[in-house]
Design an enzyme around this catalytic site. Structure first.
Site, mmCIF file in Angstrom:
data_model
loop_
_atom_site.group_PDB
_atom_site.id
_atom_site.type_symbol
_atom_site.label_atom_id
_atom_site.label_comp_id
_atom_site.label_asym_id
_atom_site.label_seq_id
_atom_site.Cartn_x
_atom_site.Cartn_y
_atom_site.Cartn_z
ATOM 1 C CB THR B 176 -0.924 0.045 1.239
ATOM 2 O OG1 THR B 176 -0.117 -0.145 2.420
ATOM 3 C CG2 THR B 176 -1.981 -1.050 1.169
ATOM 4 C CG ASN B 262 0.427 -4.073 14.908
ATOM 5 O OD1 ASN B 262 0.549 -3.416 13.872
ATOM 6 N ND2 ASN B 262 -0.656 -4.780 15.183
ATOM 7 C CG ASP B 321 -2.726 -1.586 15.963
ATOM 8 O OD1 ASP B 321 -3.702 -0.988 15.473
ATOM 9 O OD2 ASP B 321 -1.784 -2.006 15.283
ATOM 10 C CE LYS B 345 -1.304 2.765 14.927
ATOM 11 N NZ LYS B 345 -1.910 1.458 14.602
#
Lengths: 134, 577
Positions: B176, B262, B321, B345
C-alpha cells in the site's frame, strides 16, 4: 422443565435476545433453509459476525466501531441486509467488501439472523459512527 | 531490546559499504534531486519532506490560487498519495493502483496505467488505497494491492516487468506504500500487522529485471522470540508482521532504515514477564509470549543483501497495536553525530545514532499517555506497562490510531525545526482470548472489544506542532477539533502547509504558526502536500480526498466526520504572475 441438549451460551443468548417481531422475517424456504428465529442460528451468526471483519468494523455485538452500529436498528430488513452483505457497499469514499462467495448463502443468512435479533438487544455504550447516509 | 552485530563486522561492513557506494550506480533523480523536483516519497532519502524553493513566500502566499485540478476518478478510500515530480511531470496513484502521469503546468494527463486487480482482493480489509509510486532510472515502480511489484516505462506508462511477491489471498498481505529505490535495487515493504498470517516482510528486487534478490522475514529471523500460545501452537504461526511504509537510506553508511508492524493477534490476554538476557519470557501463558521479534522494531539493513546490521524493538511484545513502520526516519547530522529521528505509533519519538542504533533520547508528542508510565530516554525501556486485559475494560492512550498516524511531518534544516501532526484519542479494550482464525479469509483479527473515547478530562482533538526534534521542546502549536491526517510540507520560503479533515489546506508562518492563507478543496486530505517547479513557476500540490481508517475511527467519536464529503483530486496552486 428438562431442556434438550442446548449449549448454555445459546440459552443465555436466547434469554438476552427476546424474539423479534416476525413481520419481515422470511421463512426458511426463502433463506437457504436457515431459520432466522432459531436461537442456535442466532448464536452462530453472532460468532461469525464477531470473528470476521464485522467484529472490527461494526464492533463486537454490532455496537459499531469504524463502521455503523448494527445493534438496535429497526431499519435493516433481512432482504436489504442480504444484498449489502452479499454485494458490499460503497458510500462516497467508504467501502464495505462483498462477502458473497467468501461466506456461503447459509452463513450469510445466519449472520442476518444475528443482526435481526440485535434489534431488541440491550444497548451498549461506545463507538459506532452513524452516517446520515448509511 | 536492541542488537548490533559483532562490532568488528559492523565496522568492516561499513567501510566496505562506503567503498562500494562510491562505485555503484545510484538513483540520480533522488541523490541529486533538483530543487524543483520531488523525486521520492519524502523528496530526499533523509525524509526531510522539505522543499528548497523560495518563489512562494510569507509575503505572497495570500495570493496563492488554483492553477488546475486533476481528478483521479476513483474516490474509494480517498486520495492517500504523496505525488512525485520529475522534470515538471507528476506521477501519482489513486485507489486500485491507478497510476497517472500529469503535466505539472496544466494538469493535463500524459498517460495512465490501470492494472487489472485480481478477483477476491476487494474482500480483504486492507486497501484499496495507495500512497504512491517511486521513480528511478527511467522507470516508475509500484507495489499493488494484489501483491505484485510492477515497473512501468516513465515516458509511456507501459509495463516493463511484473513480479508476484506475496500470495495476497492467502496471507491478506499486499503493498500500500511506494517502494524505495536505492542503487540498483528497489525495496518493497508489505502490509501485515493484525492479520494473523505469515507472508509479510521486506523485499529487495533488481530495478532492471524485477528479480527478487533478497527477502527479510521479520518473524523467521526472530522466531526464537515467539513462545507457544495457550492453544499449544507456536505463536509465530499467526505472527503477521509486515513493514508497510517507506524507509530511508543513508548513502554514506549504505544502510536502509525500515520499521516493522505490530504483531498478531493485536492484543494479548496475558501480560509479558521479564526473562533472561533482557528479553521477555517466551514460556508462559497468553497469545504470544516473548518479545515477538522483530515486530514493532526499527531495522537497519544493507540494501544489496537485506543483511540486518542493527535493530531496536520499540515496543517489545506490543500490546496496543503500536507499530514502528508508520513513522518516517528523518536523518539529521549535527556536527559529527549521525542521528535519526523516528516517530513511533505510540506517540514517542526516538532519536537514534543511526550508525549503530544507540538511543540518544526518547520523548513524546502527546499530552495523554497512559499505555506506559514512561520510557527510559537512554535505553528505550518501557516502564510501567499498562496493557489491556480480559478482566476489565482497560483504557489506554494514545489509541490504536496512534499518537500520530502515518502522515509524515516535515523537517526544515535551515530552522532545525520539525513540523508534525498529533492526535489525542484514547481507547478502551477488553481482550477476548480466542484462537486466531484465517477462516473464511485472512482479515483483521481484533481479539478484543474496542471503543475509542475522549482522553480523561479532555476532548479528543488534533494539532500540528513545531518541535526541536532532538530534545522535544515545543515551539508552537495549532489546535484542531479533528486529527490532522495529511502529510506536512515545509519550505525554504518559511512556510508550513497542512490540510485538515474538512477539506481546508492552510499555509502557516513556520516561525510562529500564524495562519497566512487557507483554501477549501471540498474534501479532507489524507495524502502528502508537496512543492515543485514547472515552466519556471513554483507550485504547491495538494491531494484532496478523505478516506482511511483514521476517518472511520474519528467518526466514532465525532459522528459528523462520517459524512465529510469524499473525493480524489489533485489541486495545484501557484501565485499568479
Amino acid at each position: 422443565m428438562k431442556l434438550p441438549f442446548i449449549r448454555s451460551s445459546v440459552i443465555a443468548l436466547a434469554i438476552a435476545l427476546p424474539c423479534v417481531a416476525a413481520d419481515d422475517i422470511p421463512p426458511p424456504d426463502k433463506t437457504a433453509g436457515v431459520d432466522l428465529q432459531s436461537p442456535e442460528v442466532i448464536a452462530k451468526g453472532m460468532e461469525i459476525l464477531n470473528t470476521t471483519c464485522g467484529g472490527y468494523c461494526h464492533g463486537t455485538g454490532g455496537g459499531g466501531l469504524k463502521a455503523p452500529r448494527l445493534r438496535n436498528r429497526d431499519d435493516l430488513s433481512p432482504d436489504s441486509l442480504h444484498a449489502t452483505i452479499s454485494f458490499g457497499r460503497k458510500r462516497g469514499g467508504k467501502v464495505m467488501p462483498p462477502w458473497k462467495g467468501t461466506l456461503s448463502e447459509q452463513e450469510i443468512w445466519t449472520v442476518i439472523a444475528a443482526i435481526v435479533a440485535l434489534r431488541t438487544a440491550e444497548p451498549i455504550a461506545g463507538g459506532g459512527a452513524q452516517s446520515s447516509n448509511h | 531490546m536492541s542488537g548490533v552485530l559483532d562490532r568488528r563486522l559492523l565496522v568492516a561492513a561499513t567501510l566496505g559499504a562506503i567503498a562500494s557506494t562510491a562505485i555503484a550506480a545510484g538513483v540520480p533523480e533522488i541523490e541529486n534531486a533538483a530543487p524543483g523536483d520531488w523525486p521520492s516519497y519524502h523528496r530526499t532519502y533523509d525524509a526531510h519532506r522539505y522543499s528548497p524553493l523560495t518563489g512562494i513566500t510569507k509575503s505572497n502566499v495570500k495570493r496563492l490560487s488554483v492553477a488546475w485540478v486533476h481528478q483521479a476518478g476513483e474516490i474509494t478510500q480517498g486520495l492517500q498519495v504523496t505525488p512525485l515530480v520529475v522534470d515538471g511531470v507528476i506521477y501519482y496513484t489513486a485507489s486500485y493502483n491507478r497510476v497517472f502521469a500529469v503535466d505539472g503546468r496544466t494538469g493535463e494527463e500524459i498517460w495512465h496505467y490501470f492494472p487489472k486487480i485480481k478477483d477476491g482482493v476487494d474482500k480483504l480489509p486492507v486497501g484499496p488505497y495507495s500512497r504512491g509510486v517511486t521513480v528511478a532510472n527511467g522507470r516508475v515502480y509500484i507495489g499493488t494491492i494484489d501483491g505484485r511489484a510492477i515497473a512501468l516505462d516513465m515516458k509511456t506508462g507501459k509495463p516493463v516487468w511484473e513480479t508476484q511477491l506475496v500470495d495476497t489471498l492467502k496471507c491478506g498481505c499486499m503493498f500500500t506504500s511506494p517502494p524505495l529505490a536505492v542503487k540498483d535495487k528497489v525495496i518493497f515493504g508489505s502490509t501485515q500487522g493484525g492479520i494473523p498470517a505469515r507472508g509479510g516482510g521486506i523485499f529487495g528486487l533488481s530495478q532492471s529485471t524485477g528479480e527478487k534478490v533478497w527477502y527479510f522475514d521479520p518473524v523467521l529471523e526472530g522466531e526464537e522470540h515467539w513462545g507457544m500460545n495457550d492453544f499449544g501452537e507456536s505463536s509465530a504461526k499467526y505472527a503477521g508482521v509486515g513493514a508497510w511504509h517507506v524507509g530511508s537510506y543513508d548513502p554514506k553508511l549504505d544502510m536502509i532504515y525500515y520499521g516493522t508492524s505490530n504483531p498478531s493477534p493485536w492484543f494479548d490476554w496475558a501480560a509479558p514477564t521479564d526473562g533472561p538476557d533482557g528479553h521477555l519470557r517466551k514460556t508462559g501463558i497468553g497469545a504470544r509470549p516473548g518479545d515477538n521479534l522483530y515486530s514493532s522494531s526499527v531495522l537497519a539493513l544493507r540494501p544489496d543483501t537485506g543483511e540486518l546490521v542493527w535493530y531496536h524493538q520499540e515496543h517489545p511484545h506490543d500490546d496496543w497495536d503500536y507499530d514502528s513502520t508508520l513513522g518516517e526516519f528523518v536523518l539529521i547530522d549535527r556536527g559529527d553525530r549521525k542521528l535519526m529521528v523516528h516517530q513511533a505509533k505510540s506517540g514517542f519519538v526516538y532519536v537514534y545514532d543511526r550508525t549503530n542504533g544507540k538511543i540518544e533520547n526518547v520523548w513524546t508528542i502527546n499530552k495523554h499517555v497512559t499505555f506506559v508510565k514512561s520510557i527510559n530516554p537512554k535505553t528505550g525501556e518501557l516502564i510501567g506497562r499498562n496493557p489491556p486485559s480480559i478482566s476489565k475494560d482497560a483504557m489506554f492512550c494514545p489509541s490504536m490510531l496512534g499518537g500520530r498516524s502515518w502522515n509524515a511531518g516535515s523537517y526544515n534544516p535551515d530552522m532545525g525545526v520539525w513540523f508534525n501532526s498529533r492526535q489525542e484519542i484514547c481507547e478502551i479494550a477488553k481482550v477476548r482470548p480466542e484462537r486466531p482464525s484465517l477462516d473464511p479469509l485472512p482479515g483483521w483479527y481484533a481479539g478484543a472489544d474496542l471503543q475509542w473515547v475522549h482522553p480523561p478530562g479532555d476532548t479528543a482533538h488534533g494539532a500540528i506542532d513545531a518541535w526541536d526534534p532532538l530534545t522535544g521542546k515545543k515551539l508552537w502549536s495549532v489546535h484542531d477539533k479533528y486529527p490532522r491526517i495529511s502529510g506536512i510540507l515545509s519550505t525554504k520560503g518559511g512556510l508550513v502547509f497542512s490540510s485538515d479533515m474538512k477539506g481546508y489546506v492552510y499555509a502557516y508562518d513556520g516561525r510562529s504558526g500564524t495562519e497566512l492563507w487557507r483554501f477549501n478543496t471540498g474534501s479532507g486530505s489524507r495524502g502528502g502536500i508537496i512543492s515543485y517547479m514547472a515552466g519556471g513557476e513554483q507550485y504547491i500540490l495538494v491531494p484532496s480526498g478523505i478516506g482511511s481508517a483514521a476517518q472511520a475511527i474519528t467518526a466514532s467519536i465525532y459522528p459528523e466526520v462520517a459524512d465529510f464529503p469524499a473525493g480524489a483530486s489533485l489541486f495545484a496552486f501557484k501565485v499568479p504572475r
